[in-house]
Design a protein around this motif. Structure first.
Motif, mmCIF file in Angstrom:
data_model
loop_
_atom_site.group_PDB
_atom_site.id
_atom_site.type_symbol
_atom_site.label_atom_id
_atom_site.label_comp_id
_atom_site.label_asym_id
_atom_site.label_seq_id
_atom_site.Cartn_x
_atom_site.Cartn_y
_atom_site.Cartn_z
ATOM 1 N N ARG A 194 0.793 -1.228 0.000
ATOM 2 C CA ARG A 194 0.000 0.000 0.000
ATOM 3 C C ARG A 194 0.828 1.282 0.000
ATOM 4 O O ARG A 194 0.307 2.357 -0.314
ATOM 5 C CB ARG A 194 -0.910 0.008 1.239
ATOM 6 N N ALA A 195 2.080 1.210 0.377
ATOM 7 C CA ALA A 195 2.869 2.415 0.662
ATOM 8 C C ALA A 195 2.912 3.407 -0.500
ATOM 9 O O ALA A 195 2.643 4.593 -0.309
ATOM 10 C CB ALA A 195 4.283 2.032 1.092
ATOM 11 N N GLU A 196 3.237 2.953 -1.668
ATOM 12 C CA GLU A 196 3.383 3.881 -2.791
ATOM 13 C C GLU A 196 2.048 4.530 -3.155
ATOM 14 O O GLU A 196 1.964 5.758 -3.306
ATOM 15 C CB GLU A 196 3.990 3.171 -4.008
ATOM 16 N N ASP A 197 1.000 3.722 -3.299
ATOM 17 C CA ASP A 197 -0.316 4.266 -3.662
ATOM 18 C C ASP A 197 -0.838 5.227 -2.604
ATOM 19 O O ASP A 197 -1.397 6.276 -2.925
ATOM 20 C CB ASP A 197 -1.339 3.149 -3.875
ATOM 21 N N LYS A 198 -0.691 4.875 -1.334
ATOM 22 C CA LYS A 198 -1.212 5.729 -0.260
ATOM 23 C C LYS A 198 -0.422 7.024 -0.149
ATOM 24 O O LYS A 198 -0.992 8.076 0.160
ATOM 25 C CB LYS A 198 -1.230 4.989 1.078
ATOM 26 N N GLY A 199 0.866 6.981 -0.386
ATOM 27 C CA GLY A 199 1.657 8.211 -0.391
ATOM 28 C C GLY A 199 1.216 9.145 -1.502
ATOM 29 O O GLY A 199 1.042 10.352 -1.301
ATOM 30 N N ARG A 200 1.018 8.573 -2.673
ATOM 31 C CA ARG A 200 0.544 9.352 -3.823
ATOM 32 C C ARG A 200 -0.863 9.887 -3.559
ATOM 33 O O ARG A 200 -1.161 11.058 -3.817
ATOM 34 C CB ARG A 200 0.585 8.462 -5.071
ATOM 35 N N ASP A 201 -1.743 9.022 -3.021
ATOM 36 C CA ASP A 201 -3.124 9.437 -2.720
ATOM 37 C C ASP A 201 -3.156 10.583 -1.721
ATOM 38 O O ASP A 201 -3.974 11.497 -1.843
ATOM 39 C CB ASP A 201 -3.938 8.270 -2.157
ATOM 40 N N ALA A 202 -2.279 10.538 -0.718
ATOM 41 C CA ALA A 202 -2.260 11.594 0.296
ATOM 42 C C ALA A 202 -1.963 12.947 -0.337
ATOM 43 O O ALA A 202 -2.575 13.960 0.017
ATOM 44 C CB ALA A 202 -1.243 11.262 1.379
ATOM 45 N N ALA A 203 -1.026 12.981 -1.260
ATOM 46 C CA ALA A 203 -0.698 14.232 -1.951
ATOM 47 C C ALA A 203 -1.901 14.742 -2.729
ATOM 48 O O ALA A 203 -2.227 15.937 -2.687
ATOM 49 C CB ALA A 203 0.493 14.019 -2.889
ATOM 50 N N ARG A 204 -2.575 13.853 -3.425
ATOM 51 C CA ARG A 204 -3.733 14.245 -4.223
ATOM 52 C C ARG A 204 -4.871 14.754 -3.341
ATOM 53 O O ARG A 204 -5.521 15.751 -3.662
ATOM 54 C CB ARG A 204 -4.192 13.087 -5.102
ATOM 55 N N VAL A 205 -5.121 14.076 -2.239
ATOM 56 C CA VAL A 205 -6.170 14.504 -1.300
ATOM 57 C C VAL A 205 -5.828 15.885 -0.740
ATOM 58 O O VAL A 205 -6.695 16.766 -0.657
ATOM 59 C CB VAL A 205 -6.345 13.467 -0.168
ATOM 60 N N ALA A 206 -4.584 16.080 -0.334
ATOM 61 C CA ALA A 206 -4.181 17.362 0.245
ATOM 62 C C ALA A 206 -4.402 18.506 -0.742
ATOM 63 O O ALA A 206 -4.975 19.547 -0.387
ATOM 64 C CB ALA A 206 -2.716 17.300 0.677
ATOM 65 N N VAL A 207 -3.972 18.317 -1.976
ATOM 66 C CA VAL A 207 -4.118 19.370 -2.987
ATOM 67 C C VAL A 207 -5.588 19.602 -3.321
ATOM 68 O O VAL A 207 -6.057 20.755 -3.361
ATOM 69 C CB VAL A 207 -3.289 19.038 -4.249
ATOM 70 N N GLU A 208 -6.333 18.532 -3.541
ATOM 71 C CA GLU A 208 -7.756 18.695 -3.864
ATOM 72 C C GLU A 208 -8.499 19.415 -2.749
ATOM 73 O O GLU A 208 -9.271 20.349 -2.988
ATOM 74 C CB GLU A 208 -8.412 17.333 -4.119
ATOM 75 N N MET A 209 -8.281 18.983 -1.504
ATOM 76 C CA MET A 209 -9.016 19.573 -0.386
ATOM 77 C C MET A 209 -8.563 21.007 -0.094
ATOM 78 O O MET A 209 -9.381 21.846 0.273
ATOM 79 C CB MET A 209 -8.898 18.696 0.849
ATOM 80 N N ALA A 210 -7.282 21.317 -0.268
ATOM 81 C CA ALA A 210 -6.820 22.692 -0.089
ATOM 82 C C ALA A 210 -7.503 23.599 -1.093
ATOM 83 O O ALA A 210 -7.991 24.686 -0.740
ATOM 84 C CB ALA A 210 -5.305 22.765 -0.235
ATOM 85 N N ASN A 211 -7.568 23.158 -2.337
ATOM 86 C CA ASN A 211 -8.231 23.960 -3.368
ATOM 87 C C ASN A 211 -9.721 24.103 -3.099
ATOM 88 O O ASN A 211 -10.293 25.184 -3.267
ATOM 89 C CB ASN A 211 -7.980 23.369 -4.756
ATOM 90 N N LEU A 212 -10.345 23.017 -2.666
ATOM 91 C CA LEU A 212 -11.774 23.076 -2.352
ATOM 92 C C LEU A 212 -12.043 24.069 -1.210
ATOM 93 O O LEU A 212 -12.932 24.913 -1.300
ATOM 94 C CB LEU A 212 -12.300 21.690 -1.985
ATOM 95 N N LEU A 213 -11.275 23.966 -0.126
ATOM 96 C CA LEU A 213 -11.500 24.877 1.003
ATOM 97 C C LEU A 213 -11.184 26.312 0.626
ATOM 98 O O LEU A 213 -11.873 27.234 1.086
ATOM 99 C CB LEU A 213 -10.696 24.436 2.225
ATOM 100 N N ASN A 214 -10.185 26.533 -0.222
ATOM 101 C CA ASN A 214 -9.908 27.883 -0.701
ATOM 102 C C ASN A 214 -11.103 28.420 -1.502
ATOM 103 O O ASN A 214 -11.474 29.582 -1.368
ATOM 104 C CB ASN A 214 -8.630 27.930 -1.540
ATOM 105 N N ASP A 215 -11.707 27.567 -2.323
ATOM 106 C CA ASP A 215 -12.869 27.970 -3.109
ATOM 107 C C ASP A 215 -14.095 28.232 -2.224
ATOM 108 O O ASP A 215 -14.877 29.127 -2.487
ATOM 109 C CB ASP A 215 -13.234 26.884 -4.135
ATOM 110 N N LEU A 216 -14.253 27.441 -1.172
ATOM 111 C CA LEU A 216 -15.401 27.585 -0.271
ATOM 112 C C LEU A 216 -15.250 28.775 0.664
ATOM 113 O O LEU A 216 -16.254 29.321 1.121
ATOM 114 C CB LEU A 216 -15.610 26.311 0.552
ATOM 115 N N GLY A 217 -13.985 29.131 0.964
ATOM 116 C CA GLY A 217 -13.719 30.199 1.940
ATOM 117 C C GLY A 217 -13.893 31.545 1.365
ATOM 118 O O GLY A 217 -14.155 32.553 1.900
#
Length: 154
Positions: free
Chosen positions: A131-154
């Protein structure tokens, strides 16, 4: 990329974001792989290397307090938690998994800051490596997506 239920585009442009990573050193080979994949994906998503802070802590139980300190700086658009908890023969696995997970969630909610939780909770080392490689990659994607979403919502 589209959301299945809303058809809304996902914003994975990290070029204007600042992200911090907290990596547990316990099971360091595995958490190192998580970090390597995470950092590579953040770069692929355009997050400037100068805008990434990467710190390490002894283990998963220490991750939330470091996340909290980083959140308190108000310097970051998103945080990422990396760790690996492998089940042993005692209750310690459940304690560490539950408490670290609750702590990560609490930091996110208290700070109104996205925290991508990639603290693996697995039965054995083979599951962690799978799981290590996929989860590391997924974490980056989640962080970027959610940062952009919260910036848009704020």
């Amino acid at each position: 990329m589209q959301h299945a239920n809303q058809g809304e585009a996902v914003n994975l442009d990290g070029s204007g974001l600042s992200v911090a990573i907290v990596q547990a050193r316990f099971n360091a080979d595995i958490t190192g792989k998580l970090a390597e994949a995470c950092l590579a994906e953040l770069a692929a998503l355009g997050v400037p290397a100068a805008n990434i802070r990467h710190v390490t802590v002894p283990g998963a139980l220490e991750v939330p307090v470091a996340l909290q300190a980083l959140a308190d700086t108000e310097d970051f658009d998103a945080l990422i938690a990396l760790g690996c908890i492998i089940r042993g023969e005692t209750y310690h696995f459940e304690l560490v998994a539950n408490e670290s997970g609750a702590g990560v969630s609490r930091v996110s909610l208290d700070a109104s800051l996205p925290v991508a939780n990639a603290i693996l909770t697995v039965e054995n080392e083979a599951q962690a490596w799978a799981r290590a490689e996929d989860k590391g990659r997924d974490a980056a994607r989640v962080a970027v997506e959610m940062a952009n979403l919260l910036n848009d919502l704020g």
